[in-house]
Design a protein around this motif. Structure first.
Motif, PDB file in Angstrom:
ATOM      1  N   GLY A 212       0.814  -1.212   0.000  1.00 53.28           N
ATOM      2  CA  GLY A 212       0.000   0.000   0.000  1.00 53.28           C
ATOM      3  C   GLY A 212       0.847   1.261   0.000  1.00 53.28           C
ATOM      4  O   GLY A 212       0.460   2.286   0.547  1.00 53.28           O
ATOM      5  N   THR A 213       2.021   1.194  -0.639  1.00 55.20           N
ATOM      6  CA  THR A 213       2.886   2.364  -0.704  1.00 55.20           C
ATOM      7  C   THR A 213       2.313   3.373  -1.692  1.00 55.20           C
ATOM      8  O   THR A 213       2.383   4.577  -1.481  1.00 55.20           O
ATOM      9  CB  THR A 213       4.303   1.948  -1.156  1.00 55.20           C
ATOM     10  N   THR A 214       1.757   2.870  -2.765  1.00 54.71           N
ATOM     11  CA  THR A 214       1.303   3.772  -3.821  1.00 54.71           C
ATOM     12  C   THR A 214      -0.215   3.942  -3.862  1.00 54.71           C
ATOM     13  O   THR A 214      -0.716   4.753  -4.608  1.00 54.71           O
ATOM     14  CB  THR A 214       1.764   3.249  -5.200  1.00 54.71           C
TER      15      THR A 214
ATOM     16  N   THR B   1       5.530  -7.984  -3.965  1.00 53.87           N
ATOM     17  CA  THR B   1       4.584  -8.927  -3.375  1.00 53.87           C
ATOM     18  C   THR B   1       3.982  -9.769  -4.499  1.00 53.87           C
ATOM     19  O   THR B   1       3.781 -10.978  -4.356  1.00 53.87           O
ATOM     20  CB  THR B   1       3.451  -8.160  -2.659  1.00 53.87           C
TER      21      THR B   1
END
Ligand code: ATP
Ligand code: MG
Length: 652
Positions: free
Chosen positions: A243-245, A405
């Motif tokens: 969920g970085t981007t 991932t």
């Protein structure tokens, strides 16, 4: 052509022959009839009709030859405990949890959500799920209720395995209230919650729903549960991206392909010596220590599955890299564990090394590291100054590897198992891993770029085994998010930039999102970060592009100091800012020069240690940072917000 080139060529020219042979790395209950079915590409089926079981291959299979060998070494510097489980003991514990799950009505194909700290039970739980064909979904222990609720709604678990609490730096983090709040928030309600009571904090139980782990374990103490023989393409687990981007995607991993790929990765990348039969002369086994949370893909693959599939002992660590067994500061704790347990391969993220960089380097040489072959790093760009610092400090090869991932195992790596003489190169994670058809494409024309030219990193199909099968419950999202067509061939985009040198080594330049545009020139924030990281006083840095009326965007840098006390005054910091600007000018030119360099205590990161540049950028631009459910410590962002937008003084 060197041995690597030959093998790589074979692996991509004839994937069925290559992977058909690699499939012998695991045991099959029923042989597959076809290596690859790509009729619905990019949705693939590997090892069609073959049946196997990941738990059988990770545990049962080793009982005859290494039943009394250590399988799981658990160390918690949070609770001051250490416990070694042999393969036989691991087998017993996994069977108990498997029986417990069946007793509570969990069936093949059902989802089980695991929300646990770094305790042995988390590993038992993952393996127990795979044993019975239940699909696990591990969520970082202590994750916020809203993020947990969204994963509950997405995965719709029948049962949740959790605990009273986790612990961080000696501070108890109660999990049960977070879990209760998440279940309240979620539309889907799990039938059962099984709670491990670590005695860290009191728990309230919901009647009819919540059960006690120890009571159930006692009930199933001597139970044995047969492995469910799953068709190779039945799902093994769901895992959400960091969920970085943006919104995390539920990556689905299959059964057979996943196991075959992980075993191959041990052989070619992570432990070629062990795969060839070598053992540590002192311990008589091979031991791997991936210091990653099990909530992250590295924890799934290299703390749990791959080492066990390969018959190694795996070290599961709960605690900080800088705190010892007695709760006292110990920046050498990891190296102490390497020495004590004769660790042969260690794996962590660059962010952890940057934490160690703030400590006195003497801890790096205080322990006997003779067992260690290499230190593997992945997850974020490894800047050269950090790589050199740790390489000099421990005197071992530092092997960066690049993956997501989604891919489930490295796409770029130094593959000593393919060519023993393949050497790492600073700043590069290495060459395309066997089985991966990597290309660098020009962003606008989609044409392949040559050596030393920047391009978007893509994979041409078919992706090798072990890569994501689909997005959970949403094949269309999988295809739409990642795939496009190029000359009739489907390509998977990594959304990362890269460049290849004349010798075939790749360098990752950062995410396509992290490119900034200064007066019409495109610059990668990673390149600017890399040149700032060379400043001796700086431990860590993040650069973002911020809207600017004149230039379109300008670079703004944030820096964490190695020794904040040494630069406490505003004058010191102004001088530092000047030095950083001069440094960037010299290495990249004035266009890349950050307009400001802010000294901060800490940077906002995800639980897997990734810099949340999108949040930093939003705060710089005075915008709402959006979805922050994956942030590790929200106070880091608040501090930066207050630094950039000090509230107007109430004193006139
Ligand atoms: P999300 O996809 O939800 O935004 P994420 O991309 O951070 O989150 P992960 O799958 O944990 O989720 O991270 C994969 C990304 O991490 C890669 O696409 C790449 O940008 C970065 N990365 C991983 N390893 C390396 C490496 N060795 N060097 C450079 N970057 C890396
Ligand atoms: Mg990603």
């Amino acid at each position: 052509m060197d041995p690597y080139d030959i093998l790589h060529r074979q692996s991509v020219d004839d994937p069925e022959a290559f992977w058909g042979a690699e499939a012998a790395g695991i045991e099959w209950h029923r042989p597959f009839t076809r290596v690859l079915d790509d009729r619905r590409a990019p949705l693939l089926r590997w090892f069609v009709d073959g049946t196997t079981n990941v738990c059988h291959n990770a545990v049962d299979r080793h009982l005859a030859t290494r039943g009394d060998q250590a399988a799981l070494i658990h160390v918690s510097t949070e609770t001051g405990s250490e416990r070694v489980y042999t393969y036989r003991e691991l087998f017993d514990e996994v069977n108990r949890v498997a029986a417990m799950l069946i007793g509570e009505g969990v069936e093949r194909g059902d989802r089980v959500l695991i929300y646990l700290p770094m305790v042995p039970e988390a590993v038992f739980a993952m393996l127990a799920c795979t044993r019975i064909g239940a699909i696990h979904s591990v969520v970082f222990g202590g994750f916020a209720s809203t993020s947990l609720a969204s994963r509950i709604d997405d995965a719709r678990p029948k049962l949740v395995l959790s605990a009273d609490a986790g612990s961080r730096a000696g501070k108890t983090i109660a999990y049960k209230p977070l879990l209760d709040a998440a279940i309240d928030l979620a539309r889907h309600k799990p039938h059962r919650v099984v709670l491990l009571d670590r005695g860290l904090c009191p728990m309230t139980r919901v009647d009819g729903r919540d059960l006690d782990w120890a009571t159930l374990r006692a009930r199933h103490l001597d139970d044995r549960v047969d492995c469910a023989w799953l068709e190779s393409n039945e799902p093994c687990y769901i895992l959400y991206t960091s969920g970085t981007t943006g919104t995390p995607k539920g990556v689905v991993r299959d059964t057979g392909g996943h196991a075959v790929a992980l075993v191959a990765s041990i052989k070619y990348i992570f432990d070629p010596a062990g795969a060839a039969g070598a053992v540590d002369p002192v311990s008589g086994r091979r031991t791997f220590f991936a210091a990653s949370d099990i909530g992250w893909v590295v924890g799934h693959c290299y703390t749990v599955y791959a080492p066990l599939l390969a018959g190694m002992a795996t070290l599961l660590y709960e605690g900080l890299p800088t705190r010892g067994m007695d709760g006292e500061p110990d920046a050498g704790i990891w190296w102490r564990l390497v020495a004590r347990h004769r660790v042969n391969g260690m794996f962590t993220a660059p962010t952890a090394i940057r934490v160690l960089k703030k400590q006195d380097p003497s801890h790096l040489t205080a322990h006997d590291l003779s067992s260690l072959d290499a230190l593997f790093l992945a997850g974020e760009p490894l800047d050269e100054p950090t790589a050199r610092w740790i390489a000099d400090g421990i005197g071992k090869p530092i092997l960066d590897n690049y993956w997501q991932t989604e891919t489930g195992w490295p796409m770029l790596a130094v593959q000593r198992g393919a060519d023993a003489s393949m050497a790492p190169r600073f700043g590069s994670p290495g060459k395309p891993v066997l089985g991966y058809r990597l290309k660098l494409l020009d962003e606008s024309t989609m044409d392949e770029v040559g050596a030393d030219r920047k391009g978007v990193l893509v994979l041409e199909g078919p992706l090798p085994p072990g890569c994501m099968a689909t997005v959970w419950g949403d094949d269309a999202r999988f295809v739409d998010t990642y795939w496009s067509l190029r000359d009739d061939r489907s390509v998977y985009s990594t959304f990362d930039w890269g460049v290849r040198d004349a010798d075939g080594y790749y360098f990752i330049l950062g995410r396509t999102d992290d490119v900034i545009n200064v007066a019409g020139h495109r610059l990668g924030t990673r390149e600017i970060e890399e040149s700032i990281a060379a400043h001796a006083a700086i431990a860590e840095t993040a650069v973002v592009g911020v809207a600017d009326a004149l230039k379109g965007q300008v670079a703004i840098a944030f820096a964490v100091l190695r020794d904040p006390a040494s630069m406490a005054t505003p004058v010191d910091r102004l001088r530092l800012e000047g030095e950083v600007m001069a440094l960037v000018d010299r290495s990249l030119g004035a266009l890349a020069r950050p307009a400001r360099v802010h000294v901060v205590d800490a940077l906002p990161k995800t639980r897997s240690g990734k810099m949340l540049r999108r949040a930093l950028q939003a705060v710089c631009e005075g915008r709402d940072p959006g979805d922050l459910t994956t942030i590790e410590d929200p106070s880091t962002l608040r501090q930066i917000h207050d630094l950039l937008h000090p509230s107007p003084s109430i004193v006139a």
